[in-house]
Design an enzyme around this catalytic site. Structure first.
Site, short mmCIF file in Angstrom:
data_model
loop_
_atom_site.label_atom_id
_atom_site.label_comp_id
_atom_site.label_asym_id
_atom_site.label_seq_id
_atom_site.Cartn_x
_atom_site.Cartn_y
_atom_site.Cartn_z
N ARG A 231 0.61 -0.89 0.08
CA ARG A 231 -0.10 -0.52 -0.32
C ARG A 231 1.01 1.40 0.06
O ARG A 231 2.04 1.19 0.92
CB ARG A 231 -0.48 0.06 1.07
CG ARG A 231 -1.89 -0.95 1.10
CD ARG A 231 -2.70 -0.13 -0.10
NE ARG A 231 -4.22 -1.61 0.29
CZ ARG A 231 -4.42 -2.51 -0.77
NH1 ARG A 231 -3.43 -2.79 -1.81
NH2 ARG A 231 -5.85 -3.77 -1.06
N GLU A 260 -3.01 7.41 -4.11
CA GLU A 260 -3.28 6.81 -5.32
C GLU A 260 -4.95 7.13 -5.96
O GLU A 260 -5.02 8.06 -6.74
CB GLU A 260 -3.60 5.34 -4.57
CG GLU A 260 -3.36 4.41 -5.96
CD GLU A 260 -3.06 2.79 -5.56
OE1 GLU A 260 -1.44 2.97 -5.11
OE2 GLU A 260 -4.10 1.91 -6.31
N HIS A 299 -1.07 0.15 -9.89
CA HIS A 299 -2.13 -1.26 -8.90
C HIS A 299 -2.25 -2.36 -9.58
O HIS A 299 -3.93 -2.61 -9.87
CB HIS A 299 -3.07 -0.17 -8.31
CG HIS A 299 -3.91 -0.87 -6.82
ND1 HIS A 299 -3.65 -0.49 -5.35
CD2 HIS A 299 -3.68 -2.62 -6.35
CE1 HIS A 299 -3.58 -1.28 -4.72
NE2 HIS A 299 -3.83 -2.39 -5.30
P1 NAI Z 1 -1.34 -11.62 4.74
O1 NAI Z 1 -1.74 -11.17 6.41
O2 NAI Z 1 -0.92 -12.93 4.49
O3 NAI Z 1 0.32 -11.07 5.62
C1 NAI Z 1 0.97 -9.82 6.08
C2 NAI Z 1 2.32 -9.29 6.96
O4 NAI Z 1 2.44 -8.18 7.33
C3 NAI Z 1 1.82 -10.66 7.98
O5 NAI Z 1 2.63 -11.43 7.78
C4 NAI Z 1 1.97 -9.86 9.28
O6 NAI Z 1 2.57 -10.34 10.88
C5 NAI Z 1 2.95 -8.81 8.34
N1 NAI Z 1 2.99 -7.07 8.92
C6 NAI Z 1 1.29 -7.01 10.16
N2 NAI Z 1 1.76 -5.66 10.37
C7 NAI Z 1 2.67 -5.76 10.57
C8 NAI Z 1 4.08 -4.33 11.25
N3 NAI Z 1 3.50 -3.69 11.81
N4 NAI Z 1 5.61 -4.88 10.70
C9 NAI Z 1 5.62 -5.74 10.31
N5 NAI Z 1 5.11 -6.52 9.47
C10 NAI Z 1 3.77 -6.76 9.98
O7 NAI Z 1 -0.84 -9.80 3.98
P2 NAI Z 1 -1.29 -10.75 2.35
O8 NAI Z 1 -1.72 -11.51 1.72
O9 NAI Z 1 0.68 -11.17 2.15
O10 NAI Z 1 -0.71 -9.56 1.56
C11 NAI Z 1 -0.25 -7.99 2.84
C12 NAI Z 1 -0.54 -7.00 1.33
O11 NAI Z 1 -0.12 -6.80 0.47
C13 NAI Z 1 -2.31 -7.05 2.08
O12 NAI Z 1 -2.04 -6.47 3.18
C14 NAI Z 1 -2.49 -5.86 1.07
O13 NAI Z 1 -2.16 -4.13 1.57
C15 NAI Z 1 -1.35 -5.53 -0.33
N6 NAI Z 1 -1.73 -6.44 -1.45
C16 NAI Z 1 -1.78 -5.47 -3.02
C17 NAI Z 1 -2.12 -6.16 -3.93
C18 NAI Z 1 -2.12 -5.15 -4.97
O14 NAI Z 1 -2.61 -5.24 -6.31
N7 NAI Z 1 -0.67 -4.53 -4.98
C19 NAI Z 1 -2.92 -6.88 -3.91
C20 NAI Z 1 -3.04 -8.13 -3.04
C21 NAI Z 1 -2.92 -7.65 -1.98
#
Ligand code: NAI
Length: 338
Positions: A231, A260, A299
């Site tokens: 993000r 964005e 995005h």
């Molecule tokens: P997920 O929930 O599986 O993993 C997120 C990780 O971040 C977890 O391991 C969590 O412990 C960690 N985390 C949470 N707070 C944190 C902090 N303060 N400092 C460090 N680590 C922290 O999520 P996933 O599926 O891996 O997706 C991650 C992000 O990717 C989503 O939240 C979304 O915003 C973004 N995304 C972007 C897309 C795009 O098209 N550009 C598509 C899908 C997701």
């Protein structure tokens, strides 16, 4: 239950219209906050993508609303606190292909490491000289992965295939996975100072707002690259611009941008009152866009043929499960406490 879909593309509409179990859904190509509430006032279910800003003000315009199904993994565009108060259930698409975003992450990394943008532009001009086109190998380089959830871990696995060393930072480290996948958790500062490429895969929350900021960006290795497919507001855009200007970083690959939504609505800027801070961020984004060591994609990291079908499939499952009284993939408070 009346269902309204927002930010629907023509192909999504075609797929959803073929479903007989949806009743007579409403389809809007615009974001929810841009559609006149008269058109969806009766909806009990709404489905949106990430550009609909589901603030309390927007949600209030849908007084019968019971369920929000976002067609995304991230849900920072939904006011969860308001939904909790109003007992509106919210579901996301928790995984539809972590490989899809991870693969795009490497598209950005390789675009920068092999200077494909510059090479492509030169070739278009029939300039086949090698000037300014020398890249670098990924093998042997250190990748810093911030956030080792579904996408982050997929990135770790792919990095292994390139022969990279991996450092990671996560608020909730999982040492068993680190041992299995052969990477090491380190504090954020150490990850920044020791990585050749840093890639962000944490969610956007108040805790991760400007996780990369003016002070810690200066800790990054000279000439390192920053990748953001998570993000936009995880990175302070002004700090990133400064780091590129000063040559501390040699490039950035950004699928997401701070502000964005405003970037998308540029044409409407003159007719709206925006804060100086928002306008400043927009200006910084323009400056970034004009740099030849920055690759910006709009995005699209999620946007593959395969993931598109999986997103729609999970969204349908979410809607049908909610209608059957057994909501799935809920975010915010567990349904039992609602
Ligand atoms: P997920 O929930 O599986 O993993 C997120 C990780 O971040 C977890 O391991 C969590 O412990 C960690 N985390 C949470 N707070 C944190 C902090 N303060 N400092 C460090 N680590 C922290 O999520 P996933 O599926 O891996 O997706 C991650 C992000 O990717 C989503 O939240 C979304 O915003 C973004 N995304 C972007 C897309 C795009 O098209 N550009 C598509 C899908 C997701």
């Amino acid at each position: 239950m009346k269902t309204a879909f927002f930010e629907i593309t023509p192909s999504e509409k075609e797929t959803l219209k073929a479903r007989k179990d949806l009743g007579e859904p409403l389809f809007f190509s615009e974001e929810m906050h841009k559609v006149s509430p008269v058109k969806f006032r009766d909806a009990e279910i709404v489905s949106v993508f990430v550009y609909s800003q589901l603030t309390a003000e927007v949600l209030k315009k849908c007084p019968r609303l019971k369920f929000v199904s976002t067609r995304s993994t991230g849900y920072d565009h939904v006011d969860l606190e308001y939904c909790r108060k109003k007992k509106i259930v919210v579901s996301n698409v928790p995984h539809y292909g972590e490989n899809t975003v991870a693969e795009h992450t490497f598209a950005l990394i390789l675009g920068l490491s092999r200077r494909t943008r510059q090479a492509y532009i030169k070739a278009l001009r029939s300039d086949y000289s090698l000037d300014g086109l020398q890249g670098f190998d990924l093998q042997g380089k250190t990748l810093g992965v911030i956030g080792t959830g579904r996408i982050g871990l997929r990135v770790v696995r792919i990095a292994g295939g390139f022969g990279m060393n991996v450092l990671a930072y996560d608020a909730f480290p999982n040492s068993l996975i680190a041992e299995t996948l052969n990477f090491k958790y380190v504090p954020l500062e150490r990850l920044l100072s020791d990585s050749d490429i840093v890639t962000l895969h944490a969610p956007y929350t108040p805790q991760t707002h400007h996780l990369i900021h003016r002070e810690n960006i200066g800790l990054m290795k000279k000439g390192a690259i920053l990748i953001n497919t998570a993000r936009g507001a995880l990175v302070d855009t002004e700090a990133l611009t400064l780091a590129l200007d000063k040559g501390w970083l040699s490039g950035a690959g950004l699928d997401v941008l701070e502000g964005e939504d405003l970037v998308k609505e540029e044409r409407q800027i003159l007719s709206h009152q925006y804060s100086n801070e928002k306008l400043r961020t927009l200006l910084q984004t323009h400056i970034l866009r004009n740099r030849d060591n920055v690759i910006i994609t709009p995005h699209v990291a999620f946007n593959s043929r395969e993931s598109f079908m999986r997103i729609l499939q999970t969204t349908m499952t979410n809607i049908l499960a909610f209608r059957a009284g057994r909501p799935e993939n809920t975010v915010g408070l567990p349904p039992a406490k609602r």
